[in-house]
Scaffold this motif. Structure first.
Motif, short mmCIF file in Angstrom:
data_model
loop_
_atom_site.label_atom_id
_atom_site.label_comp_id
_atom_site.label_asym_id
_atom_site.label_seq_id
_atom_site.Cartn_x
_atom_site.Cartn_y
_atom_site.Cartn_z
N ALA A 105 0.84 -1.21 0.00
CA ALA A 105 0.00 0.00 0.00
C ALA A 105 0.87 1.25 0.00
N ARG A 106 1.97 1.22 0.74
CA ARG A 106 2.90 2.35 0.77
C ARG A 106 3.46 2.62 -0.63
N GLU A 107 3.80 1.55 -1.32
CA GLU A 107 4.35 1.69 -2.68
C GLU A 107 3.32 2.31 -3.62
N VAL A 108 2.07 1.91 -3.49
CA VAL A 108 1.02 2.47 -4.34
C VAL A 108 0.86 3.97 -4.07
N ILE A 109 0.90 4.36 -2.81
CA ILE A 109 0.80 5.78 -2.46
C ILE A 109 1.98 6.56 -3.06
N GLU A 110 3.16 5.96 -3.04
CA GLU A 110 4.33 6.61 -3.63
C GLU A 110 4.15 6.80 -5.14
N PHE A 111 3.57 5.80 -5.80
CA PHE A 111 3.27 5.95 -7.22
C PHE A 111 2.23 7.04 -7.46
N MET A 112 1.20 7.09 -6.61
CA MET A 112 0.18 8.13 -6.74
C MET A 112 0.82 9.51 -6.62
N GLU A 113 1.74 9.65 -5.67
CA GLU A 113 2.39 10.95 -5.48
C GLU A 113 3.26 11.30 -6.69
#
Length: 219
Positions: free
Chosen positions: A113-121
């Protein structure tokens, strides 16, 4: 689309056809009150009558078409009230989902989930709407999986599909992308901290704001 193309999907032909017709109804490509016939759909989607009949059963079960005796099958689609109700129901289930996910997600799932948020950012900074919305959906799907509840996953995936396909064409400003990023980061922070109360608050805010943003685009 040909039968061969359908068969390339990792799902039965009738289900692939159902998903295609479902999308066309929800998006408005097939208008409400349109009469659907086996012959027309066979020609349009290049399939035989058997998968069409199964798709009809699924569409009627989902409330997207109605079979009227002696008249045939007619498209119902979604009304303004249907869409509003879907948002309200999705909010209730998303809040429950985040509570269970926070309690049940493994450390590896939190890292995903952290990785997905980083991609979103990353894609927010690039103003890449398509990528941001892709990872938006991925983030919610990780939460659904994290609940470890198959029925809740299925319910929320259905709501997500209906609301996604029924949305009219839209354009998004950089402010919009930054806003939804911050809302998702607040949800992730609660997951990372294993804070159920904060997660419920963050998810309810995100769902409420999502409804306000979307409904203003519909009507």
């Amino acid at each position: 689309m040909t039968n061969k193309q359908f068969e390339q999907n990792n799902q039965p032909l009738s289900n692939s056809l159902f998903l295609d017709i479902q999308k066309d109804i929800l998006s408005g490509a097939i208008k409400p009150e349109t009469k659907l016939t086996e012959q027309t759909l066979c020609k349009k989607y290049n399939v035989s009558r058997t998968p069409v009949r199964e798709a009809f059963r699924q569409l009627e079960s989902d409330g997207l078409i109605e079979n009227i005796p002696n008249r045939g099958a007619f498209v119902i689609g979604l009304t303004k009230r249907d869409i509003s109700d879907l948002f309200d129901l999705r909010c209730l289930f998303e809040v429950q989902a985040i509570e269970w996910a926070i309690k049940r997600m493994s450390d590896e799932e939190v890292d995903a989930a952290r990785e997905v948020i980083e991609f979103m950012e990353f894609y927010t900074l690039k103003d890449d709407t398509e990528k941001v919305l892709h990872f938006n959906s991925s983030f919610h799907n990780l939460i659904y999986q994290g609940t470890k509840d198959r029925m809740l996953q299925k319910t929320l995936s259905t709501y997500q599909t209906y609301l996604k396909h029924s949305a009219p064409p839209r354009t998004f400003s950089g402010d919009y992308l930054r806003t939804i990023l911050e809302e998702h980061k607040a949800i992730f922070d609660a997951i990372d901290a294993r804070n159920v109360a904060a997660g419920r608050i963050a998810m309810e805010k995100h769902m409420t704001q999502s409804k306000l943003r979307r409904m203003s685009k519909y009507f």
